[in-house]
Design an enzyme around this catalytic site. Structure first.
Site, PDB file in Angstrom:
ATOM      1  N   GLY A  76       2.198   8.602 -48.874  1.00 35.96           N
ATOM      2  CA  GLY A  76       1.821   8.228 -50.350  1.00 35.96           C
ATOM      3  C   GLY A  76       0.484   8.914 -50.613  1.00 35.96           C
ATOM      4  N   ASP A  77       0.058   8.429 -51.772  1.00 33.65           N
ATOM      5  CA  ASP A  77      -1.241   8.991 -52.140  1.00 33.65           C
ATOM      6  C   ASP A  77      -2.076   7.623 -52.550  1.00 33.65           C
ATOM      7  OD1 ASP A  77      -3.670   9.571 -53.748  1.00 33.65           O
ATOM      8  OD2 ASP A  77      -2.130  10.875 -54.983  1.00 33.65           O
ATOM      9  N   PHE A  78      -3.173   7.477 -51.717  1.00 33.77           N
ATOM     10  CA  PHE A  78      -3.918   6.161 -52.093  1.00 33.77           C
ATOM     11  C   PHE A  78      -4.535   6.025 -53.490  1.00 33.77           C
ATOM     12  CE2 PHE A  78      -6.820   8.194 -48.717  1.00 33.77           C
ATOM     13  CZ  PHE A  78      -7.696   8.777 -49.597  1.00 33.77           C
ATOM     14  N   HIS A 109     -16.231   6.736 -47.259  1.00 39.88           N
ATOM     15  CA  HIS A 109     -17.511   7.592 -47.249  1.00 39.88           C
ATOM     16  C   HIS A 109     -17.044   9.260 -47.991  1.00 39.88           C
ATOM     17  CE1 HIS A 109     -17.294  10.169 -43.349  1.00 39.88           C
ATOM     18  NE2 HIS A 109     -16.451  10.113 -43.684  1.00 39.88           N
TER      19      HIS A 109
END
Length: 340
Positions: A229-231, A249
């Protein structure tokens, strides 16, 4: 009358200025696998040149220079041997930095530093200006570069994963989700130390495929699943805690907050969000976070943060900073607890 020696401060500055020469030479040796070629004993420069289809005299000059700074040692007849430092350029030793050294010399990590001026003037990453797109979009379009990057990130993870796993008490967590966990080295290390714990590795589809094989090789497929998925869009529920190592970061505060809000929603109230990151200390003392912070500025527009900056960042996502746990490495575990 004998000439006076240059002051130590001058010599120190000269070494700092010429550091790029050393970095490129180390990266070159890593790409050629010179340390692997020397694992069984010394080899002559002519033989190493034939193995790598290089000019023997030019290769000798590189190895001679590296020997002068402790990487390799020169013997009679232009033969070279490993030193303790060079051992970590081997690909088959624990803590190998070969992949990291290889990436350090790639043009897509090197050229953006030539525009440090532009990044400091604008506060924006140089990478985007040099290559015409953000770094992670570039990697998505260039699979060879992405492979180099993924291997280097695994190499970095090997430097501190055991320290992170040993320093933090994961008791009370039944399922731990590693968000943006690369090839799963940290998560696998934690799971191996805690047989009752189950894991979820959340990654992009491309990186997740490589992680499955590595988790299977470590005998963890039955306790750890890989979810793609895509956070920036969402993070799946079902874990008691999320851990993100060297992820936050990479991003400025606005985008980092989006990721953290999705983590908070995924684990729910009382769940833990754990950030394995370096903390920038006060004062003038040396710390790797201070130079890594410039890499983040130039490459992706991210940053290393102080403890207070992490507190504010977490609060903006509805997460309370509970404590900062030091480890045996430069990395700490920033423990956050979801409040809302």
């Amino acid at each position: 009358m004998p000439e006076s020696k240059p002051p130590a401060a001058l010599l120190s500055l000269q070494n700092l200025i010429t550091g790029k020469w050393v970095a490129q030479a180390v990266s070159f040796a890593a790409k050629l696998g010179i340390a692997d070629s020397l694992r069984d004993g010394p080899k002559g420069c002519d033989e190493l040149a034939r193995m790598n289809q290089m000019d023997a005299d030019a290769l000798y000059r590189v190895l001679r220079a590296l020997a002068s700074v402790g990487v390799f040692a020169e013997q009679d007849d232009r033969r070279f041997v490993l030193t303790p430092t060079a051992e970590f350029l081997r690909s088959d030793v624990p803590g190998s930095l070969r992949a990291v050294a290889t990436m350090a010399g790639e043009d897509w990590t090197w050229r953006p530093w030539g525009d440090l001026y532009g990044s400091v003037k604008t506060g924006e990453p140089a990478f985007d200006r040099v290559f015409g797109s953000p770094a992670f979009e570039y990697l998505a379009r260039n699979p060879i570069a992405a492979t180099v990057f993924d291997e280097a990130m695994t190499g970095w993870s090997m430097q501190n994963a055991h320290a992170v796993a040993a320093a933090y008490d994961f008791s009370g967590i039944e399922t731990l989700m590693d968000v943006g966990g690369g090839h799963g080295y940290l998560l696998a290390t934690i799971l191996e130390q805690r047989p009752a714990l189950r894991g979820v590795l959340f990654e992009t589809p491309e990186v997740g495929e490589g992680a499955r094989d590595r988790l299977d090789a470590r005998g963890l497929s039955d306790r750890c699943r890989v979810v793609s998925g895509d956070f920036f869009q969402s993070i799946p529920e079902g874990a008691d805690a999320c851990i993100l190592k060297s992820v936050i970061h990479d991003w400025d505060d606005a985008r980092a907050t989006i990721i953290l809000k999705h983590c908070a929603r995924a684990v729910g109230r009382g769940g833990r969000v754990l950030l394995a990151e370096m903390i920038v200390p006060p004062g003038d003392g040396p710390h790797p976070a201070k130079l890594l912070d410039l890499e983040m500025l130039v490459m992706v527009g991210g940053r290393e943060r102080t403890g207070d900056q992490f507190r504010e960042l977490l609060a903006g996502a509805g997460i309370r900073l509970a404590r900062i746990v030091p480890t045996a490495s430069p990395m700490c575990v920033v423990e956050g607890v979801v409040e809302g």
